[in-house]
Design a protein around this motif. Structure first.
Motif: not given
Length: 93
Positions: A47-73
């Motif tokens: 549950x903690x890992x899923x929450x951390x992944x969604x936190x990594x996916x959130x944010x408004x700056x740089x929509x196409x960052x490597x963190x949001x597209x690859x690492x967080x999912x």
């Protein structure tokens, strides 16, 4: 129709005998859970890992960052995989 009332485990229960009524104590029954301690720990970590992944996916700056597209999912999928493993893992003694 009347309901039958059973005394809780561990309370004295009178049992008739040939010599007369004697009182004996029934040992409390051990509660057997479906999951063990390690299963619940793994489920909490997932549950903690899923929450951390969604936190990594959130944010408004740089929509196409490597963190949001690859690492967080990948982190979210790892959390769901670990949760599946925690549910399917057999309970250890």
């Amino acid at each position: 129709m009347a309901q039958k009332y059973d005394k809780p485990a561990g309370t004295p229960v009178s049992r008739p005998s040939i010599l007369g009524d004697t009182k004996t104590t029934v040992a409390p029954e051990k509660i057997d859970f479906v999951f063990g301690k390690s299963n619940y720990q793994l489920l909490a970590i997932s549950v903690l890992l899923v929450a951390i992944g969604f936190v990594l996916m959130s944010g408004t700056t740089d929509i196409y960052s490597n963190t949001k597209i690859v690492i967080a999912p990948l982190v979210v999928l790892a959390g769901f995989g670990m949760g599946f493993y925690a549910i399917m893992k057999r309970k250890t003694a």
